[in-house]
Structure formats: structure tokens, C-alpha cells
Design an enzyme around this catalytic site. Structure first.
Site, PDB file in Angstrom:
ATOM      1  N   SER A 192      -2.936  -4.796   0.338  1.00 25.53           N
ATOM      2  CA  SER A 192      -4.126  -4.252  -0.725  1.00 25.53           C
ATOM      3  C   SER A 192      -3.610  -4.381  -2.098  1.00 25.53           C
ATOM      4  CB  SER A 192      -4.498  -2.780  -0.181  1.00 25.53           C
ATOM      5  OG  SER A 192      -3.523  -1.898  -0.656  1.00 25.53           O
ATOM      6  N   ASP A 193      -4.740  -4.366  -2.858  1.00 19.05           N
ATOM      7  CA  ASP A 193      -4.612  -4.272  -4.310  1.00 19.05           C
ATOM      8  C   ASP A 193      -4.382  -2.673  -4.565  1.00 19.05           C
ATOM      9  OD1 ASP A 193      -4.103  -4.351  -6.929  1.00 19.05           O
ATOM     10  OD2 ASP A 193      -5.704  -5.962  -7.304  1.00 19.05           O
ATOM     11  N   TRP A 194      -3.755  -2.193  -5.594  1.00 18.35           N
ATOM     12  CA  TRP A 194      -3.580  -0.877  -5.980  1.00 18.35           C
ATOM     13  C   TRP A 194      -4.690   0.078  -5.815  1.00 18.35           C
ATOM     14  CZ3 TRP A 194       1.203   1.049  -8.778  1.00 18.35           C
ATOM     15  CH2 TRP A 194       1.012   2.266  -9.296  1.00 18.35           C
TER      16      TRP A 194
END
Length: 732
Positions: free
Chosen positions: A289-291
Site C-alpha cells: 500500500s502507499d503510506w
């Protein structure tokens, strides 16, 4: 009975021969296949250990001001991954030793970092690199980045970003390879090959991570983290091609985006993450996932809480949770409730372990601890950084061939906030680049013109604000000089993540400085450093020449000075359109034809200031009319199209030749034209070079429908090069 006795005797012999020894598990046997090692290890793991492998934390200073929730947690030896923000390999080895020796199974940590356009040696931003139209340079920049990463202890970079970017208000346009799907695909493959090499387990290779999957760059109004209204047709013909090419090239990992993709956020989208990425394209690495993009599902209104967000993300196909701790906090409970199956967890862990084994982390978990003088900023790498910067600088305007600087110019006024800057010239996501290692434009000019021209300096103004007290000094040295070079531009954080701008114009103070200098009447060279196309309609008439240097990195100063002096002949061409004004957005070269030709704004011209593919040289290249090997081909045949390019000027130069295809009539409307091939060659003075485009109908003439199916239709097609067109027919 005989079989039993034989088996017993065999067991007895093996037991005696191995008496006092512990058999080596298959997953620790380097001679076993990756898949056998993965399955053996997976079978030994508890649910808690599996969840830890699916979790990523940070360690070290959080370099991104947008990520304010830096946990800085104490490392647990079972953790799957760390975003590692250090340049010290010994420190990293200590952390890895903890994982190998203090965890039950000794599973190594994969260390990731945002090395977007360099690690310590900072190269031009990706948008600039794409303007070079030189895939070899892009690949080599990633080879060097991978080596510097690995020496520091980083195994994995969150790059390349292949979001086709057409709205320059969106700050992350600086991280993309421009507005064209084909260009993004080709440069994505070059970057992946540079990072990953021929074998992920080689000494200086790292895992690539394509991002942000998918449609992130179409966020409404260019506002970061916002909704992306992406039609199925646009999804497939614009955003999917770079990812499909990257997966085919072997990209180890993919990052899911922040954006809400037409009602189903990218980090909870089963169709894109599983049905397309894994099932259709066969990707066997993992998705991170992105942050915060998993917990953001709550903010986006598709999950009631973090627990449901974790359920939706994992079931959609996100295997690793970046910093959220959502999986860590809730996955065991979700499994117990039957909302996530253990088979889903196992498949996620299987993918993560597969990448770790392919990287060689189990067999070689530690990195070489070289002295700092041999780690980074090596002479050959700095020389290369200057080369790629020089080939990324676009000469936008050059009236009366005022550039390169002529011999009769004795005094040059170097004015503007970019002249002595060593920070903003690196751009956003500068990795571990430091201002002290940057050669500034001022230093580059002094070195370039040493002994031949005097460089007079005045800052003139800051990047923004309203303090014009420096104007007087700037005007004074301008009057004393033969030539004025004005260096304007953006600060590093005006582009990049969350670098959203409502206007593409430079701040008023910079425009005012340019206007005052223009009144003097001296030749004016405008040099621009930015992470996006700029609005120049007020500045363009003032300048005799305009040079877009983007954010060129560590060796930007010598590269810029070399372009201005003529030591380098400009060869870059725009990979993204420069609008005349922000009101023209969206404007890109491959739009579709309108129903009526008058369907444009009535208060502004329809044409951009500088279009896709624009870029001048100090020499003159002439193209012959393209010729084809046939006027008609079958779908199973190939067509060879050629043009001859001659250098009729006085300087050797590199020329990038861009080939476009138009499908005038199809079962669905097609773009006005589409880039399908490009090539760049050095052409000496008076020399001719033949450029050839081999058209493969199955690869170059098909189009996607809204379901991702490929269609190849018979009929007339047009191939175009340098504005010259040639028609041919495709038959069944």
C-alpha cells in the site's frame, strides 16, 4: 515387508549418519528452488509471524513532511519490512542481524526507500529524464541508484512512478515520464531493468516498485489524494499500458495508490489488483500500500473503521501494509471471524517471501560495509549525472541564435534566486542528496567561462514574497554586462507529493524582476528550473532565449553552464505540453478530435505555448519525406518506414526522432495521433542518419476497448514523423 525393511534400514542409516546433527530446513537450502523454499517456510509459520511479514514500519528520520505520523517504532526481529532512512550499512546490518538471529525462523527484513531519481548522487527528476528520449541514460541512472542503495543497505526502491501525467497542477507530475502512455511504458522498462539487472540476487541490484497503481494522476483538478474519475476506456488505453509493460519486464512489486478510482479506491480494488494485475498479467510479486492508503479507506467512505479497511484491502490484493498497522492490529481477528481466509493470508505471505528469496536476502542477508569515500558520489557517477542532466535540458526558444554564448560577450550578468541555490535544484524526493554536494549554477558558470568571461552576480529577488530591494543591484550589473541570464524557478516542495498549484505561473516577484530587466534592452536569456511545465505567456515575449533545465540534480550547475556555452548541444524535447495558460488544462497532444473545430475557449488561443516533442538545437536537422516498404500490408506482416535526417548545421548534435500513428476511422474514436516509437542518434556535421520504424500491426496499430480487450482493425493508417505524413492500408 521388503519395502518396510528397506525403508527402515534407509532411515536407520540416515539417522546414524546424521546423529547429533539437525537437518537443514529446505528454506535454508540455497540449492533448492525458490518455490520449494517459500512453501517450506510458509508451512512453518504461525499466523502472528505471517502478519508481521505483511507489515512495514519506518526506521530513521521521516524525510517526507506529508507523512506526519512517523511511528519510529522499535524494530521487532519478525518485522517484514522497514522504510530505511540511513546511509550507514553497518547500522542496517545490525538491524538485519537482529532479524536473522533473534527471530524464531530467521526471516530477513526487506529494506525499502524512496530513491526516485537518485540516492546520494541525485539525477534530474524523472520528468526531465524523459525529455532526453534516451532510454540508455534512464537505465544507467537506475543502475547507479541501485548500487548506491545497496551499499547503504536498501534492497527495494519505491520507483519508477509511471502515472501518465497530463495535469501540471498536480505536483507529482515531476515524478512521471510525461503525458504519453507509450513513453511511460518504455521508460518504466528501462528503469526496472536498471534497478533489477539480469538477476535480482546480484550484488548491486534492488527490487523495483511501480506506482501508483492506478489512475492517481487523474485526481480532480490536480489535487493530490483526491477522487479520480477514470472511464474504463481511459483506464485501459492511458493508464494500464505502462504497468502492463513493467510487469512483463519483471517488476518485483507494485504500490497501490491513494486515489478513489471511480468509486472503488485503488487500495481496495479487486478488479485492478487481482483480476488484472495477478490473473490477467500473471504478476507473482507483491503489492504494498502507499503510506496510509489502507486506513484512508475510512476517510474515503468505503470502510467503517480500520478493521474493515484491512479486510477490504487484503481481499482486494494488497499484500503489505505500509505503516498503518492495520493488518497487525486486526488481521488475526478477521481470520477468526472468517472475513479473511487463511488461504488469502498465505498467498500474501507467499508473494512477499518469493521476492525476498529472489533478492537473495536469505542467503546473503548483509551488505558490504565499504568506507564512506567509496560508497557514494563516485567520479564516474558524477560525470554521468552531468551527462544525463545535459540531455534533459530543453531549449524552448532561441531567437537570432543568441545561444550558445558568443565569443564577443565579455561580461555576463547572472541574476535570480536559482543562481547560487544548491537545495531546490535537486527537486522533490532528492533521496539522501545534500546541498553541500551540489555544484550550483553559479559555480558551474564560473568554471565554464573561467578566463574568457566575467560573471557578475545579483540575486535580484527571492523565490516568492514581495521584497524588491534586490532589484537595484540586479539592474546595475545588467547594465554593465553584455548579456543577461535570469535564473528563475520553483522551490523543491512546490512540486512533488502534495505540491499542488492553482496556477502554473511563477510568483509575481519573479515576473516583476524579469520585466524590469527586460526594460534595459540587453539580450535576455531566461533559464527556468521547475518540476512542472510553467505558464510563460507574460515572460516569453521578454526573453531572447528560454531554457528549461527542470530540477537537474547534483551536477546541474556544470550541465546548465555547458548548455549555455555550447559545450553541450541541446537535444531534449518536451515529454509534456507547456500550456499557454492553466485555463487550457487538460491539454495534451493525443486528445481526440472535437465534433466541431470551433469548440475551444474564446478568450485564449487553442494551441499550447510549447507542444509535446518541442525542443530546439544549436544545429539544423532536415528530414526527408518518410518512405515505406509497401503501401498495403496484411495484419500478419510488418511495414518498414524510414526517414533520413541530415545535420546541415555547424555543430554535431543528437536528434530524437518521434514516430506517431493516426487511425483516422475506427469502431471507436481514436486520439488525433499516438506516439509509437522513438530513437535518438548522434549526427555529425554534414552527416546523414537513417531512422527506421518497423511497424508491427499487432503491437503498434491495435487499440484497447473498455474491457481491456485488444482490437486490430483493417483500414487506412497514417504514420507521421516531424510533421510529415504517410498513409498506408492494413488489410485482413
Amino acid at each position: 515387508m521388503r519395502i518396510f525393511i528397506a525403508s527402515f534400514l534407509s532411515y536407520f542409516v540416515i539417522t546414524l549418519s546424521g546423529f547429533g546433527q539437525t537437518a537443514k530446513p529446505v528454506y535454508k537450502d540455497s540449492s533448492a528452488s525458490v518455490e520449494k523454499r517459500v512453501e517450506d517456510l510458509l508451512a512453518r509459520m504461525t499466523l502472528e509471524e505471517k502478519v508481521m511479514q505483511m507489515t512495514q514500519w519506518t526506521y530513521g528520520k521521516n524525510a517526507n513532511p506529508n507523512n506526519i505520523n512517523d511511528s519510529r517504532k522499535k524494530v521487532k526481529p519478525e518485522i517484514g519490512s522497514l522504510i530505511y532512512r540511513s546511509t550507514n550499512p553497518a547500522f542496517r546490518n545490525d538491524i538485519q542481524r537482529k532479524a536473522m538471529e533473534e527471530s524464531r525462523l530467521g526471516i530477513p527484513i526487506i529494506h525499502g526507500f524512496d530513491a526516485i531519481h537518485g540516492f546520494k548522487t541525485v539525477f534530474p527528476i524523472p520528468l526531465a529524464q524523459s525529455c532526453s528520449w534516451n532510454t540508455d541514460l534512464v537505465k544507467q541512472s537506475c543502475v547507479i541508484t541501485a548500487r548506491e542503495c545497496k551499499i547503504a543497505g536498501v534492497d527495494w526502491t519505491f520507483s519508477p512512478m509511471v502515472d501518465v501525467a497530463r495535469d501540471p497542477r498536480w505536483g507529482r507530475v515531476s515524478e512521471a515520464y510525461g503525458e504519453d502512455p507509450y513513453a511511460n511504458a518504455v521508460f518504466a522498462v528501462a528503469a526496472i531493468n536498471g534497478y533489477q539487472g539480469d538477476n535480482l540476487s546480484d550484488k548491486y541490484t534492488i527490487a523495483a516498485c511501480m506506482k501508483h497503481y492506478i489512475g492517481y494522476s487523474l485526481s480532480e483538478g490536480g489535487r493530490d489524494y483526491h477522487y479520480s474519475d477514470v472511464s474504463d476506456q481511459t483506464l485501459w488505453e492511458t493508464f494500464m499500458p505502462p504497468y502492463e509493460a513493467g510487469i512483463a519486464a519483471g517488476a518485483a512489486t507494485v504500490m497501490s495508490g491513494f486515489n478513489d478510482l471511480t468509486g472503488v479506491p485503488a487500495s481496495a480494488n479487486h478488479y485492478t489488483l487481482t483480476e488484472v494485475l495477478k490473473e490477467k498479467w500473471g504478476h507473482d510479486g507483491f503489492v504494498v500500500s502507499d503510506w496510509g492508503s489502507i486506513r484512508n479507506l475510512v476517510d474515503q467512505g468505503v470502510a467503517v473503521d480500520r478493521k474493515e479497511a484491512g479486510e477490504k484491502a487484503l481481499n482486494a490484493g494488497v499484500e503489505m501494509d505500509m505503516v498503518d498497522d492495520v493488518y497487525l492490529d486486526h488481521l488475526a481477528e478477521l481470520v477468526a471471524e472468517g472475513k479473511v481466509t487463511i488461504a488469502t493470508v498465505d498467498e500474501a505471505v507467499r508473494r512477499i517471501l518469493r521476492v525476498k528469496f529472489r533478492l537473495g536476502l536469505f542467503d546473503n542477508p548483509y551488505v558490504e560495509e565499504l568506507p564512506e569515500s567509496k560508497r557514494y558520489l563516485q567520479p564516474d557517477d558524477l560525470a554521468f549525472a552531468e551527462q544525463i542532466a545535459s540531455e534533459s535540458i530543453v531549449l524552448l526558444k532561441n531567437d537570432n541564435s543568441i545561444l550558445p554564448v558568443k565569443a564577443n560577450v565579455k561580461k555576463i550578468a547572472a541574476i535570480g534566486p536559482m543562481v547560487k541555490d544548491s537545495l531546490h535544484i535537486m527537486g522533490f524526493w532528492e533521496g539522501h542528496g545534500e546541498a553541500r554536494d551540489v555544484t550550483s549554477i553559479y559555480k558551474g558558470l564560473k568554471q565554464e567561462f573561467a578566463g574568457t568571461k566575467e560573471i557578475l552576480y545579483a540575486k535580484g529577488s527571492d523565490f516568492d514574497g514581495d521584497d524588491d530591494s534586490g532589484f537595484a543591484e540586479a539592474l546595475k550589473i545588467a547594465k554593465e554586462s553584455d548579456l543577461v541570464m535570469l535564473f528563475l524557478g520553483e522551490k523543491r516542495n512546490w512540486s512533488g507529493e502534495n505540491g499542488i498549484r492553482s496556477t502554473l505561473a511563477l510568483p509575481t516577484i519573479q515576473e516583476r524582476l524579469a520585466m524590469e530587466l527586460a526594460k534595459i534592452g540587453k539580450p535576455l536569456i531566461l533559464v527556468l528550473s521547475s518540476g512542472r511545465p510553467l505558464e510563460l505567456m507574460r515572460l516569453e515575449p521578454l526573453a531572447d532565449a528560454i531554457v528549461e533545465i527542470w530540477q537537474p540534480g547534483t551536477m546541474g550547475g556544470p550541465a546548465v553552464a555547458g548548455i549555455l556555452s555550447g559545450r553541450y548541444n541541446p537535444s531534449a524535447k518536451l515529454s509534456i505540453t507547456f500550456p499557454l495558460a492553466a485555463g487550457q488544462i487538460p491539454i495534451h497532444y493525443n486528445q481526440r478530435n472535437p465534433a466541431r473545430p470551433m469548440g475551444y475557449y474564446q478568450d485564449i488561443p487553442k494551441e499550447p505555448l510549447y507542444g509535446f516533442g518541442h525542443g530546439l538545437s544549436y544545429t539544423t536537422f532536415t528530414y526527408t519525406k518518410p518512405t515505406a516498404s509497401a503501401s498495403q500490408i496484411k495484419k500478419s506482416e510488418k511495414l518498414i518506414v524510414r526517414t533520413e535526417v541530415k545535420n546541415e548545421g555547424t555543430l554535431a548534435g543528437k536528434e530524437a526522432v518521434l514516430w506517431f500513428i493516426t487511425d483516422p476511422v475506427a469502431s471507436i474514436s481514436r486520439p488525433i495521433k499516438e506516439l509509437k516509437y522513438f530513437e535518438k542518434k548522434l549526427i555529425e556535421v554534414g552527416e546523414k542518419q537513417v531512422f527506421e520504424f518497423v511497424i508491427d500491426p499487432a503491437k503498434d496499430l491495435f487499440f484497447y476497448d473498455k474491457h481491456g480487450n485488444k482490437h486490430l482493425e483493417s483500414g487506412e493508417y497514417i504514420v507521421e514523423v516531424q510533421g510529415q505524413k504517410l498513409a498506408f492500408e492494413l488489410v485482413d
